[in-house]
Design a protein around this motif. Sequence first.
Motif, PDB file in Angstrom:
ATOM      1  N   GLU A 156       0.832  -1.205   0.000  1.00 21.28           N
ATOM      2  CA  GLU A 156       0.000   0.000   0.000  1.00 21.28           C
ATOM      3  C   GLU A 156       0.867   1.255   0.000  1.00 21.28           C
ATOM      4  O   GLU A 156       0.531   2.249  -0.640  1.00 21.28           O
ATOM      5  CB  GLU A 156      -0.937  -0.009   1.210  1.00 21.28           C
ATOM      6  CG  GLU A 156      -2.091  -0.993   1.079  1.00 21.28           C
ATOM      7  CD  GLU A 156      -2.851  -1.225   2.374  1.00 21.28           C
ATOM      8  OE1 GLU A 156      -3.845  -1.957   2.348  1.00 21.28           O
ATOM      9  OE2 GLU A 156      -2.439  -0.672   3.426  1.00 21.28           O
ATOM     10  N   ARG A 157       1.993   1.217   0.692  1.00 21.95           N
ATOM     11  CA  ARG A 157       2.905   2.374   0.683  1.00 21.95           C
ATOM     12  C   ARG A 157       3.458   2.607  -0.722  1.00 21.95           C
ATOM     13  O   ARG A 157       3.572   3.748  -1.166  1.00 21.95           O
ATOM     14  CB  ARG A 157       4.073   2.153   1.646  1.00 21.95           C
ATOM     15  CG  ARG A 157       3.695   2.103   3.103  1.00 21.95           C
ATOM     16  CD  ARG A 157       4.935   1.999   3.954  1.00 21.95           C
ATOM     17  NE  ARG A 157       4.619   1.601   5.321  1.00 21.95           N
ATOM     18  CZ  ARG A 157       5.477   1.610   6.313  1.00 21.95           C
ATOM     19  NH1 ARG A 157       6.721   2.003   6.110  1.00 21.95           N
ATOM     20  NH2 ARG A 157       5.132   1.240   7.520  1.00 21.95           N
ATOM     21  N   GLU A 158       3.818   1.531  -1.411  1.00 21.91           N
ATOM     22  CA  GLU A 158       4.346   1.664  -2.767  1.00 21.91           C
ATOM     23  C   GLU A 158       3.295   2.264  -3.695  1.00 21.91           C
ATOM     24  O   GLU A 158       3.603   3.174  -4.488  1.00 21.91           O
ATOM     25  CB  GLU A 158       4.791   0.291  -3.278  1.00 21.91           C
ATOM     26  CG  GLU A 158       6.002  -0.278  -2.564  1.00 21.91           C
ATOM     27  CD  GLU A 158       6.310  -1.698  -2.993  1.00 21.91           C
ATOM     28  OE1 GLU A 158       7.469  -2.120  -2.858  1.00 21.91           O
ATOM     29  OE2 GLU A 158       5.391  -2.402  -3.463  1.00 21.91           O
ATOM     30  N   VAL A 159       2.059   1.760  -3.600  1.00 23.30           N
ATOM     31  CA  VAL A 159       0.978   2.286  -4.434  1.00 23.30           C
ATOM     32  C   VAL A 159       0.715   3.745  -4.083  1.00 23.30           C
ATOM     33  O   VAL A 159       0.575   4.602  -4.962  1.00 23.30           O
ATOM     34  CB  VAL A 159      -0.300   1.447  -4.249  1.00 23.30           C
ATOM     35  CG1 VAL A 159      -1.498   2.130  -4.914  1.00 23.30           C
ATOM     36  CG2 VAL A 159      -0.103   0.048  -4.823  1.00 23.30           C
ATOM     37  N   GLU A 184      -6.399  -0.566  -7.739  1.00 22.92           N
ATOM     38  CA  GLU A 184      -7.616   0.100  -7.264  1.00 22.92           C
ATOM     39  C   GLU A 184      -7.963  -0.344  -5.838  1.00 22.92           C
ATOM     40  O   GLU A 184      -8.349   0.472  -4.999  1.00 22.92           O
ATOM     41  CB  GLU A 184      -8.772  -0.207  -8.213  1.00 22.92           C
ATOM     42  CG  GLU A 184      -8.616   0.410  -9.591  1.00 22.92           C
ATOM     43  CD  GLU A 184      -9.688  -0.065 -10.563  1.00 22.92           C
ATOM     44  OE1 GLU A 184     -10.484  -0.953 -10.176  1.00 22.92           O
ATOM     45  OE2 GLU A 184      -9.721   0.438 -11.703  1.00 22.92           O
ATOM     46  N   THR A 185      -7.816  -1.636  -5.572  1.00 25.51           N
ATOM     47  CA  THR A 185      -8.107  -2.156  -4.232  1.00 25.51           C
ATOM     48  C   THR A 185      -7.165  -1.556  -3.195  1.00 25.51           C
ATOM     49  O   THR A 185      -7.597  -1.135  -2.112  1.00 25.51           O
ATOM     50  CB  THR A 185      -7.984  -3.698  -4.224  1.00 25.51           C
ATOM     51  OG1 THR A 185      -8.901  -4.246  -5.165  1.00 25.51           O
ATOM     52  CG2 THR A 185      -8.267  -4.260  -2.836  1.00 25.51           C
ATOM     53  N   HIS A 186      -5.867  -1.525  -3.527  1.00 20.54           N
ATOM     54  CA  HIS A 186      -4.886  -0.945  -2.598  1.00 20.54           C
ATOM     55  C   HIS A 186      -5.159   0.545  -2.381  1.00 20.54           C
ATOM     56  O   HIS A 186      -5.061   1.050  -1.255  1.00 20.54           O
ATOM     57  CB  HIS A 186      -3.466  -1.131  -3.133  1.00 20.54           C
ATOM     58  CG  HIS A 186      -2.948  -2.525  -3.015  1.00 20.54           C
ATOM     59  ND1 HIS A 186      -3.079  -3.287  -1.875  1.00 20.54           N
ATOM     60  CD2 HIS A 186      -2.261  -3.303  -3.902  1.00 20.54           C
ATOM     61  CE1 HIS A 186      -2.509  -4.472  -2.058  1.00 20.54           C
ATOM     62  NE2 HIS A 186      -2.013  -4.502  -3.279  1.00 20.54           N
ATOM     63  N   MET A 187      -5.516   1.237  -3.455  1.00 18.68           N
ATOM     64  CA  MET A 187      -5.768   2.671  -3.350  1.00 18.68           C
ATOM     65  C   MET A 187      -6.974   2.945  -2.450  1.00 18.68           C
ATOM     66  O   MET A 187      -6.950   3.880  -1.626  1.00 18.68           O
ATOM     67  CB  MET A 187      -6.001   3.248  -4.749  1.00 18.68           C
ATOM     68  CG  MET A 187      -6.181   4.761  -4.765  1.00 18.68           C
ATOM     69  SD  MET A 187      -4.751   5.656  -4.103  1.00 18.68           S
ATOM     70  CE  MET A 187      -5.298   7.342  -4.432  1.00 18.68           C
ATOM     71  N   ALA A 189      -7.934   1.129   0.004  1.00 15.77           N
ATOM     72  CA  ALA A 189      -7.494   0.868   1.373  1.00 15.77           C
ATOM     73  C   ALA A 189      -6.656   2.025   1.913  1.00 15.77           C
ATOM     74  O   ALA A 189      -6.794   2.425   3.080  1.00 15.77           O
ATOM     75  CB  ALA A 189      -6.695  -0.436   1.424  1.00 15.77           C
ATOM     76  N   VAL A 190      -5.786   2.578   1.054  1.00 19.28           N
ATOM     77  CA  VAL A 190      -4.948   3.712   1.469  1.00 19.28           C
ATOM     78  C   VAL A 190      -5.811   4.907   1.870  1.00 19.28           C
ATOM     79  O   VAL A 190      -5.619   5.511   2.935  1.00 19.28           O
ATOM     80  CB  VAL A 190      -3.975   4.112   0.332  1.00 19.28           C
ATOM     81  CG1 VAL A 190      -3.317   5.463   0.632  1.00 19.28           C
ATOM     82  CG2 VAL A 190      -2.910   3.034   0.142  1.00 19.28           C
ATOM     83  N   LEU A 191      -6.749   5.254   1.014  1.00 13.77           N
ATOM     84  CA  LEU A 191      -7.604   6.408   1.296  1.00 13.77           C
ATOM     85  C   LEU A 191      -8.421   6.182   2.574  1.00 13.77           C
ATOM     86  O   LEU A 191      -8.578   7.093   3.394  1.00 13.77           O
ATOM     87  CB  LEU A 191      -8.535   6.674   0.116  1.00 13.77           C
ATOM     88  CG  LEU A 191      -7.855   7.149  -1.174  1.00 13.77           C
ATOM     89  CD1 LEU A 191      -8.879   7.296  -2.289  1.00 13.77           C
ATOM     90  CD2 LEU A 191      -7.101   8.462  -0.973  1.00 13.77           C
ATOM     91  N   ARG A 192      -8.910   4.964   2.741  1.00 16.16           N
ATOM     92  CA  ARG A 192      -9.703   4.666   3.939  1.00 16.16           C
ATOM     93  C   ARG A 192      -8.849   4.768   5.208  1.00 16.16           C
ATOM     94  O   ARG A 192      -9.227   5.395   6.195  1.00 16.16           O
ATOM     95  CB  ARG A 192     -10.302   3.263   3.830  1.00 16.16           C
ATOM     96  CG  ARG A 192     -11.227   2.920   5.003  1.00 16.16           C
ATOM     97  CD  ARG A 192     -11.765   1.504   4.908  1.00 16.16           C
ATOM     98  NE  ARG A 192     -10.732   0.500   5.162  1.00 16.16           N
ATOM     99  CZ  ARG A 192     -10.171  -0.265   4.237  1.00 16.16           C
ATOM    100  NH1 ARG A 192     -10.523  -0.154   2.964  1.00 16.16           N
ATOM    101  NH2 ARG A 192      -9.254  -1.158   4.556  1.00 16.16           N
ATOM    102  N   LYS A 193      -7.665   4.165   5.186  1.00 14.60           N
ATOM    103  CA  LYS A 193      -6.815   4.135   6.377  1.00 14.60           C
ATOM    104  C   LYS A 193      -6.294   5.521   6.749  1.00 14.60           C
ATOM    105  O   LYS A 193      -6.097   5.833   7.928  1.00 14.60           O
ATOM    106  CB  LYS A 193      -5.636   3.176   6.157  1.00 14.60           C
ATOM    107  CG  LYS A 193      -6.039   1.711   6.117  1.00 14.60           C
ATOM    108  CD  LYS A 193      -4.832   0.826   5.865  1.00 14.60           C
ATOM    109  CE  LYS A 193      -5.221  -0.652   5.824  1.00 14.60           C
ATOM    110  NZ  LYS A 193      -4.038  -1.527   5.595  1.00 14.60           N
ATOM    111  N   LEU A 194      -6.045   6.358   5.722  1.00 15.34           N
ATOM    112  CA  LEU A 194      -5.516   7.705   5.982  1.00 15.34           C
ATOM    113  C   LEU A 194      -6.633   8.735   6.116  1.00 15.34           C
ATOM    114  O   LEU A 194      -6.354   9.920   6.322  1.00 15.34           O
ATOM    115  CB  LEU A 194      -4.554   8.112   4.860  1.00 15.34           C
ATOM    116  CG  LEU A 194      -3.310   7.237   4.696  1.00 15.34           C
ATOM    117  CD1 LEU A 194      -2.455   7.734   3.537  1.00 15.34           C
ATOM    118  CD2 LEU A 194      -2.489   7.195   5.982  1.00 15.34           C
TER     119      LEU A 194
END
Length: 212
Positions: A156-159, A184-187, A189-194
């Motif tokens: 997720e950090r790389e994406v 898209e799935t990782h993105m 998750a990133v937006l949700r977590k941050l």
Amino acid sequence: MTESVVIVDDHAMFRTGVRAEIGGAVEVLAEAADVDSAVRAVLDHRPDVVLLDVHLPGGGGAEVMRRTAGRAETTRFLAVSVSDAAEDVIGTIRAGARGYVTKTITGPELVDAIGRVAAGDAVFSPRLAGFVLDAFAGTIEVAQVDEDLDRLTEREREVMRLIARGYSYKEVAGELFISTKTVETHMSAVLRKLQLSSRHELTRWASERRLL
């Protein structure tokens, strides 16, 4: 005296290239491609210097240093990474590395860096030294950056970093050898977590933390 090294990187072509560039000037004792094999190589060979990639299967370069801490007292670690992001530089130095250089370094420069790290010096690519100075001067909020990033997996950090730099989903997929759907799935998750709502907000978030 010729320094001894272990090369740790998950890309075989990079390890082969490094060995070819430095093999005549230093003694290459072993190579490793992931955290477990790197730990074994360090403990078996006790090299003067480990050339350590930051992102590795099994937990990353910091995990290698954590698992060998106190067990290979004379070995020093020099990070050699494609990443020049502040959180990678600062996190790696905090984990115990004596230096951090990017993979644009030349063979002779790398040999010089190995010798200096083996002698106890700290070595950084010029631009990266500023990150470390800023971090310890307090101008980068390292603790907050770490806390935010701890919510994300390594992938997720790389994406996150590539998207924040303006890459399209398709370009990220090509860069990381994954499908666009996975990006898209990782993105998501990133937006949700941050707790962010858009790419624009992510880019601003990453820029403010010097992650680009």
